[in-house]
Design a protein around this motif. Structure first.
Motif: not given
Length: 119
Positions: A80-99
């Motif tokens: 499964v490629e890109g898993l760490s990057e995916l989780m990092s992207d999601v957490l960063t953007d969740m914060r950025l977009y005020n989830a």
């Protein structure tokens, strides 16, 4: 070999891909949309929805389903490629977009589960 990060971002851009993915897995899209953390958003999202809505809904549903799939794969040799990057992207953007806090907490919990599965 699967790159989950690429798949995820394709689904955010084109939510019909998420809907097709869920249907292929036999998951009721409407039922997934009624889950508490995302029921306040337009779900399932469409390309006409704003990025924030698409991102929030796809993040929650995709990570939840991915967690289930990883659990089912267990110790198989599937890469499964890109898993760490995916989780990092999601957490960063969740914060950025005020989830909303409920959504953020749910996503963090799913990511913790995924990290436990991948150890």
């Amino acid at each position: 070999m699967v790159n989950v990060r690429e798949s995820f971002w394709a689904m955010v851009r084109e939510p019909q891909l998420l809907i097709n993915y869920l249907r292929d897995l036999g998951i009721d899209v409407d039922e997934a949309c009624r889950e508490d953390p995302i029921k306040e958003f337009n779900c399932p999202p469409s390309e006409a929805d704003d990025f924030r809505t698409r991102f929030f809904v796809v993040s929650y549903i995709y990570l939840r389903v991915l967690s289930q799939e990883l659990r089912e794969l267990g110790a198989s040799n599937v890469i499964v490629e890109g898993l760490s990057e995916l989780m990092s992207d999601v957490l960063t953007d969740m914060r950025l977009y005020n989830a909303p806090p409920k959504l953020m907490n749910a996503v963090v919990s799913i990511i913790r589960d995924i990290l436990q599965l991948r150890r």
